[in-house]
Design a protein around this motif. Structure first.
Motif, PDB file in Angstrom:
ATOM      1  N   ARG A  58       0.730  -1.218  -0.057  1.00 15.52           N
ATOM      2  CA  ARG A  58       0.046  -0.041  -0.072  1.00 15.52           C
ATOM      3  C   ARG A  58       1.033   1.222   0.134  1.00 15.52           C
ATOM      4  O   ARG A  58       0.605   2.198  -0.865  1.00 15.52           O
ATOM      5  CB  ARG A  58      -0.976   0.085   1.300  1.00 15.52           C
ATOM      6  N   GLY A 222     -11.601   7.777  -6.102  1.00 15.43           N
ATOM      7  CA  GLY A 222     -10.779   6.948  -6.722  1.00 15.43           C
ATOM      8  C   GLY A 222     -11.642   5.781  -7.961  1.00 15.43           C
ATOM      9  O   GLY A 222     -12.872   6.256  -8.283  1.00 15.43           O
ATOM     10  N   LEU A 223     -11.430   4.692  -8.161  1.00 13.72           N
ATOM     11  CA  LEU A 223     -11.885   3.766  -9.147  1.00 13.72           C
ATOM     12  C   LEU A 223     -13.285   3.188  -9.040  1.00 13.72           C
ATOM     13  O   LEU A 223     -13.419   2.591  -9.898  1.00 13.72           O
ATOM     14  CB  LEU A 223     -10.620   2.626  -9.503  1.00 13.72           C
ATOM     15  N   TRP A 224     -13.721   3.312  -7.802  1.00 12.35           N
ATOM     16  CA  TRP A 224     -15.195   3.033  -7.711  1.00 12.35           C
ATOM     17  C   TRP A 224     -16.082   3.467  -8.784  1.00 12.35           C
ATOM     18  O   TRP A 224     -16.841   3.033  -9.078  1.00 12.35           O
ATOM     19  CB  TRP A 224     -15.598   2.978  -6.391  1.00 12.35           C
ATOM     20  N   LEU A 231      -6.064   6.342  -8.828  1.00 10.47           N
ATOM     21  CA  LEU A 231      -6.320   5.696  -7.746  1.00 10.47           C
ATOM     22  C   LEU A 231      -6.697   6.908  -6.547  1.00 10.47           C
ATOM     23  O   LEU A 231      -6.093   7.754  -6.620  1.00 10.47           O
ATOM     24  CB  LEU A 231      -5.115   4.738  -7.186  1.00 10.47           C
ATOM     25  N   ASP A 235      -8.688   2.713  -2.547  1.00  8.37           N
ATOM     26  CA  ASP A 235      -7.983   1.768  -3.573  1.00  8.37           C
ATOM     27  C   ASP A 235      -6.606   1.250  -3.212  1.00  8.37           C
ATOM     28  O   ASP A 235      -6.054   0.226  -3.193  1.00  8.37           O
ATOM     29  CB  ASP A 235      -7.749   2.476  -4.946  1.00  8.37           C
ATOM     30  N   GLY A 239      -6.464  -2.363  -1.678  1.00  7.06           N
ATOM     31  CA  GLY A 239      -6.011  -2.976  -2.905  1.00  7.06           C
ATOM     32  C   GLY A 239      -5.212  -4.197  -2.638  1.00  7.06           C
ATOM     33  O   GLY A 239      -5.291  -5.352  -3.215  1.00  7.06           O
ATOM     34  N   TRP A 266     -14.790  -2.728 -10.716  1.00  8.63           N
ATOM     35  CA  TRP A 266     -13.947  -1.821  -9.833  1.00  8.63           C
ATOM     36  C   TRP A 266     -12.482  -2.663  -9.591  1.00  8.63           C
ATOM     37  O   TRP A 266     -11.571  -2.247  -9.634  1.00  8.63           O
ATOM     38  CB  TRP A 266     -14.521  -1.692  -8.534  1.00  8.63           C
ATOM     39  N   LEU A 270      -8.781  -1.790 -10.536  1.00  6.20           N
ATOM     40  CA  LEU A 270      -7.671  -1.662  -9.754  1.00  6.20           C
ATOM     41  C   LEU A 270      -6.545  -2.393 -10.098  1.00  6.20           C
ATOM     42  O   LEU A 270      -5.501  -1.847  -9.912  1.00  6.20           O
ATOM     43  CB  LEU A 270      -8.297  -1.900  -8.198  1.00  6.20           C
ATOM     44  N   HIS A 273      -4.349  -1.170 -12.865  1.00  9.11           N
ATOM     45  CA  HIS A 273      -4.034  -0.085 -12.808  1.00  9.11           C
ATOM     46  C   HIS A 273      -2.520   0.165 -12.887  1.00  9.11           C
ATOM     47  O   HIS A 273      -1.786  -0.679 -11.909  1.00  9.11           O
ATOM     48  CB  HIS A 273      -4.309   0.908 -11.800  1.00  9.11           C
TER      49      HIS A 273
END
Length: 314
Positions: A58, A222-224, A231, A235, A239, A266, A270, A273
């Motif tokens: 992360r 973010g990517l939702w 991101l 995420d 992730g 999603w 993610l 990406h």
């Protein structure tokens, strides 16, 4: 998101093969690590990490997204070398060392704290962010940032412990219960994602906010949100465990991700990406490194011990 996820957990398909954890990245992560290796010798931040650790990933993803210069020092946290203990008193990864400060040296550990630090650092250097930005001191700005942090709090308090409980559970009854808990944690996360969209994005549709502000708020979530390409906070925070669930829980526990078009979309965006993919090793590395969790070997890790003893994660 459909609630028809498989939580009935098949038995482990093979016996403990005695696989050991890896100490060097593979695949795309190895390419990225070598691009940020010590021989570069110019970056002010050194990331101490281990290739299989989701807490490290992360932070690594955040560094990539935020465009902050760094170099990588892969260490074995179970041998706790001196250079790691110098920056992380418990010998845990991730940890950062700030190379410009030597006397006294400066460092930082704990992934959540590091993420906050990197967000603040990027705000004054690269001008990038993974939290919704504060364009104006408005309620929408502060609400968006608070909701993103609420999502991260749920990940840390519910999703992460549930992942380890599920992976470490040994008999079928406990595996079923732990699988249900993990699925509930996923559902809780989706509800928080939907809440942020409802209270921030949809609320701006009829508000006085300009298109620029609405665009900035959407980006931070973010990517939702399908229209976003960068991101966001959740995420980055969630992730690494979602990725390991797809690989490790599927293999060792017969788990299947919840069905649902938007949830699946999603995850797909993610995992593909560029900043996330650049920090991922090959699937075999994770299968090898997490076998000891799946069979709950003694002294697997401080995290595993905390789960077994019902304590908070270290």
């Amino acid at each position: 998101m459909s609630t028809s996820a498989n939580t009935t957990s098949e038995s482990i398909k093979d016996k403990d093969a005695g696989r050991v954890y890896h100490t060097e990245c593979t695949g795309a992560a190895l390419v990225t690590a070598r691009a940020h290796a010590d021989e570069k010798g110019v970056e002010e931040i050194t990331l101490f990490g281990s290739c299989f650790c989701p807490f490290v990933q992360r932070v690594w993803v955040a560094l990539e997204v935020l465009g902050i210069g760094y170099k990588v020092d892969e260490v074995d946290p179970y041998k706790k070398p001196k250079e790691l203990l110098d920056v992380s008193p418990k010998g845990l990864v991730p940890a950062l060392r700030f190379n410009r400060y030597q006397n006294p040296p400066r460092s930082l550990n704990e992934s959540s704290v590091i993420l906050e630090f990197l967000e603040d650092l990027a705000a004054t250097t690269t001008k990038r962010g993974i939290l919704p930005p504060v364009t104006n001191p408005s309620d929408l700005d502060t609400d968006a940032r608070a909701l993103a942090r609420l999502q991260a709090d749920h990940v840390n308090r519910a999703l992460v412990p549930a992942f380890y409980r599920y992976l470490q559970a040994q008999d079928s009854e406990k595996q079923i219960a732990a699988g249900q808990d993990f699925h509930m944690a996923l559902e809780g996360l989706v509800k928080l994602l939907e809440r942020a969209e409802r209270e921030v994005v949809q609320a701006t549709a009829g508000a006085a906010a300009g298109e620029g502000e609405r665009r900035m708020l959407r980006r931070g979530l973010g990517l939702w949100l399908d229209e976003e390409v960068e991101l966001g906070w959740v995420d980055v925070v969630a992730g690494p465990w979602l990725y390991r669930a797809k690989i490790v829980l599927t293999h060792y526990r017969g788990f299947r991700m919840p069905e649902g078009e938007r949830f699946s979309r999603w995850l797909g965006r993610l995992f593909e990406h560029p900043a996330f993919r650049a920090t991922c090793s090959t699937e075999q590395l994770y299968l090898d490194s997490y076998e000891r969790y799946a069979f709950n070997r003694p002294n697997t890790s401080m995290v595993a011990n905390a789960i077994n003893e019902g304590r908070a994660l270290p």
